[in-house]
Design an enzyme around this catalytic site. Structure first.
Site, PDB file in Angstrom:
ATOM      1  N   ASP A 109      11.518  -3.746 -27.097  1.00  0.00           N
ATOM      2  CA  ASP A 109      12.164  -3.672 -28.419  1.00  0.00           C
ATOM      3  C   ASP A 109      11.940  -4.958 -28.459  1.00  0.00           C
ATOM      4  O   ASP A 109      11.642  -5.497 -29.709  1.00  0.00           O
ATOM      5  CB  ASP A 109      13.936  -3.350 -28.143  1.00  0.00           C
ATOM      6  CG  ASP A 109      14.189  -2.081 -27.898  1.00  0.00           C
ATOM      7  OD1 ASP A 109      12.933  -1.210 -28.789  1.00  0.00           O
ATOM      8  OD2 ASP A 109      14.999  -1.923 -27.934  1.00  0.00           O
ATOM      9  N   GLY A 110      11.833  -6.078 -27.852  1.00  0.00           N
ATOM     10  CA  GLY A 110      11.309  -7.767 -28.227  1.00  0.00           C
ATOM     11  C   GLY A 110      10.841  -8.094 -29.105  1.00  0.00           C
ATOM     12  O   GLY A 110      10.225  -8.304 -30.393  1.00  0.00           O
TER      13      GLY A 110
END
Length: 161
Positions: free
Chosen positions: A81-82
């Site tokens: 997700d980062g």
């Protein structure tokens, strides 16, 4: 999660929604987070498979490409997700769909796993096309009237602030 705006027709061509078929393959740009040990080997394997299905127009593994200038129908993000959030910020509001393969822990945004991506992407390519999940982005600023810019901190937020 796939965020997209193109649909395939029965011949595997891409339709922008205006009714005219585009007789080219989907143009895909790849962003890979090679800091994650599993991404490099997966990328090598996946790239050969993808080249048989889409046109790969570029790749970024060091955050050096200006994503605001790429000519792609979608961006495939390999990471977590980062990594996906970083790509969204680097687009600076440009509307290019993101397709995330999760090599991280949670995967709220990058919802495909390496194991299920190929099957799911084949389904997308066969039609009816890429589903759209729109997300809001915010620009967050900490104001400081004494700072030359008028703010001490300025950032773009997607899923966080």
């Amino acid at each position: 999660m796939i965020l997209a705006a193109f649909e395939s027709n029965d011949e595997g061509c891409w339709d922008s929604g205006g009714g005219e078929s585009i007789l080219t393959l989907m143009r895909l740009f790849i962003v890979a987070n090679l800091d994650k040990p599993e991404v490099g080997p997966a990328l090598r394997d996946l790239r050969t498979w993808l080249e048989q299905r889409v046109q790969i127009v570029g790749m970024d593994s060091d955050s050096e490409h200006d994503l605001q200038r790429i000519q792609a129908d979608a961006i495939l993000v390999l990471g977590g997700d980062g990594t996906l959030l970083s790509v969204a910020r680097r687009l600076s509001g440009r509307q290019i769909p993101l397709i995330g393969i999760n090599f991280g822990r949670l995967g709220f945004l990058a919802s495909f796993t390496p194991a299920d991506f190929r099957k799911e992407f084949e389904t997308v390519l066969a039609g009816p096309g890429l589903p759209i999940a729109r997300r809001l982005m915010l620009e967050v600023a900490v104001r400081d009237d004494n700072a030359p810019s008028g703010h001490r901190f300025l950032a773009t937020a997607l899923n966080d602030a």
